[in-house]
Design a protein around this motif. Structure first.
Motif, PDB file in Angstrom:
ATOM      1  N   GLU A 144       0.823  -1.210   0.000  1.00 39.63           N
ATOM      2  CA  GLU A 144       0.000   0.000   0.000  1.00 39.63           C
ATOM      3  C   GLU A 144       0.856   1.260   0.000  1.00 39.63           C
ATOM      4  OE1 GLU A 144      -3.903   1.751   2.291  1.00 39.63           O
ATOM      5  OE2 GLU A 144      -2.601   0.369   3.367  1.00 39.63           O
ATOM      6  N   ARG A 145       1.901   1.281   0.791  1.00 35.94           N
ATOM      7  CA  ARG A 145       2.761   2.459   0.875  1.00 35.94           C
ATOM      8  C   ARG A 145       3.379   2.789  -0.485  1.00 35.94           C
ATOM      9  NH1 ARG A 145       7.926   2.828   1.118  1.00 35.94           N
ATOM     10  NH2 ARG A 145       8.209   0.625   1.549  1.00 35.94           N
ATOM     11  N   CYS A 161       0.734   4.110  -2.859  1.00 35.24           N
ATOM     12  CA  CYS A 161       0.410   5.494  -2.510  1.00 35.24           C
ATOM     13  C   CYS A 161       1.476   6.449  -3.040  1.00 35.24           C
ATOM     14  CB  CYS A 161       0.273   5.651  -0.997  1.00 35.24           C
ATOM     15  SG  CYS A 161      -1.212   4.881  -0.358  1.00 35.24           S
ATOM     16  N   SER A 215       0.200   7.557   3.336  1.00 35.43           N
ATOM     17  CA  SER A 215       0.626   6.161   3.331  1.00 35.43           C
ATOM     18  C   SER A 215      -0.535   5.186   3.216  1.00 35.43           C
ATOM     19  CB  SER A 215       1.431   5.856   4.596  1.00 35.43           C
ATOM     20  OG  SER A 215       0.646   6.121   5.738  1.00 35.43           O
ATOM     21  N   SER A 216      -1.750   5.713   3.075  1.00 35.55           N
ATOM     22  CA  SER A 216      -2.896   4.822   2.893  1.00 35.55           C
ATOM     23  C   SER A 216      -3.698   5.290   1.683  1.00 35.55           C
ATOM     24  CB  SER A 216      -3.788   4.812   4.139  1.00 35.55           C
ATOM     25  OG  SER A 216      -4.521   6.006   4.241  1.00 35.55           O
ATOM     26  N   ARG A 244      -6.802   5.374   1.510  1.00 37.75           N
ATOM     27  CA  ARG A 244      -7.880   6.225   2.007  1.00 37.75           C
ATOM     28  C   ARG A 244      -7.436   7.691   1.968  1.00 37.75           C
ATOM     29  NH1 ARG A 244     -10.734   4.676   7.275  1.00 37.75           N
ATOM     30  NH2 ARG A 244     -12.015   3.637   5.773  1.00 37.75           N
ATOM     31  N   GLU A 245      -6.217   7.972   2.410  1.00 37.21           N
ATOM     32  CA  GLU A 245      -5.701   9.347   2.403  1.00 37.21           C
ATOM     33  C   GLU A 245      -5.590   9.881   0.976  1.00 37.21           C
ATOM     34  OE1 GLU A 245      -2.697   9.815   6.115  1.00 37.21           O
ATOM     35  OE2 GLU A 245      -2.141   8.275   4.657  1.00 37.21           O
ATOM     36  N   LEU A 285      -5.434  -4.022   0.667  1.00 38.19           N
ATOM     37  CA  LEU A 285      -4.807  -2.724   0.832  1.00 38.19           C
ATOM     38  C   LEU A 285      -5.780  -1.695   1.389  1.00 38.19           C
ATOM     39  CD1 LEU A 285      -2.826  -2.493  -2.504  1.00 38.19           C
ATOM     40  CD2 LEU A 285      -1.937  -3.019  -0.244  1.00 38.19           C
ATOM     41  N   PHE A 286      -6.987  -1.714   0.881  1.00 35.66           N
ATOM     42  CA  PHE A 286      -7.918  -0.638   1.207  1.00 35.66           C
ATOM     43  C   PHE A 286      -9.095  -1.146   2.017  1.00 35.66           C
ATOM     44  CE2 PHE A 286      -9.673   3.423   0.814  1.00 35.66           C
ATOM     45  CZ  PHE A 286     -11.005   3.323   0.480  1.00 35.66           C
ATOM     46  N   ARG A 304      -9.998  -2.814   4.584  1.00 36.93           N
ATOM     47  CA  ARG A 304      -9.702  -3.420   5.878  1.00 36.93           C
ATOM     48  C   ARG A 304     -10.999  -3.689   6.637  1.00 36.93           C
ATOM     49  NH1 ARG A 304      -4.938   0.318   6.054  1.00 36.93           N
ATOM     50  NH2 ARG A 304      -3.281  -1.028   5.338  1.00 36.93           N
ATOM     51  N   SER A 346     -15.048   0.809   4.536  1.00 35.85           N
ATOM     52  CA  SER A 346     -13.993   1.719   4.094  1.00 35.85           C
ATOM     53  C   SER A 346     -14.402   2.597   2.924  1.00 35.85           C
ATOM     54  CB  SER A 346     -12.730   0.941   3.723  1.00 35.85           C
ATOM     55  OG  SER A 346     -12.170   0.382   4.869  1.00 35.85           O
TER      56      SER A 346
END
Length: 157
Positions: free
Chosen positions: A64-65, A68, A88-89, A91-92, A121-122, A124, A128
């Motif tokens: 994921e990092r 991103c 780092s996500s 979502r961000e 990754l997203f 969770r 979400s």
């Protein structure tokens, strides 16, 4: 590239993008079997530097990092968005794009979106995506069409 039996879908994509440019918002899901031209159709409907601002992000099977970092680099370069820090996500990253889309029309194309779920990754938690969508309450519509094997594109020679 020449498309067969996809004129209606192409026109829908253009109309939905026009709606977004005038303040409306839609979430569209394009599904279909492999190799029927989904990505080609989207690239044709939203060419780089075209009338409608579109951001194409390919969801590869990375951490994921790293994904991103790749997305943020593209957002900075293509949308000229100042991003402070290092999200780092996903979502961000999506929150940044939703904030941007509040002032500028944007078509976001997430190719191979299913790999987000496969890689955990997203998604969770099941909520979400819904929690990100609620931040833009004027986007209630979900439009979905599926490309069939008899719909196709043929590269022009």
């Amino acid at each position: 590239m020449k498309f067969y039996n996809l004129e209606t879908e192409f026109n829908h994509l253009q109309n939905w993008s026009n709606k977004a440019a005038t303040g409306g918002a839609l979430m569209t899901i394009v599904t279909g079997r492999r190799r029927v031209g989904k990505t080609a159709l989207l690239n044709q409907a939203f060419p780089r530097g075209g009338e409608h601002r579109a951001l194409y992000l390919f969801v590869s099977r990375k951490q994921e990092r790293l994904l991103c970092e790749e997305f943020v680099e593209q957002i900075r370069a293509l949308l000229n968005v100042p991003i402070f820090g290092n999200p780092s996500s996903l979502r961000e990253v999506l929150e940044i794009l939703l904030q941007y889309s509040c002032t500028e029309p944007l078509t976001l194309i997430l190719d191979e979106f299913q790999d987000i779920q496969r890689s955990r990754l997203f998604f969770r938690t099941p909520a979400s995506l819904g929690s990100v969508q609620r931040q833009k309450p004027d986007a209630p519509d979900l439009l979905w069409f599926t490309l069939q094997p008899d719909d196709a594109f043929v590269p022009e020679q």
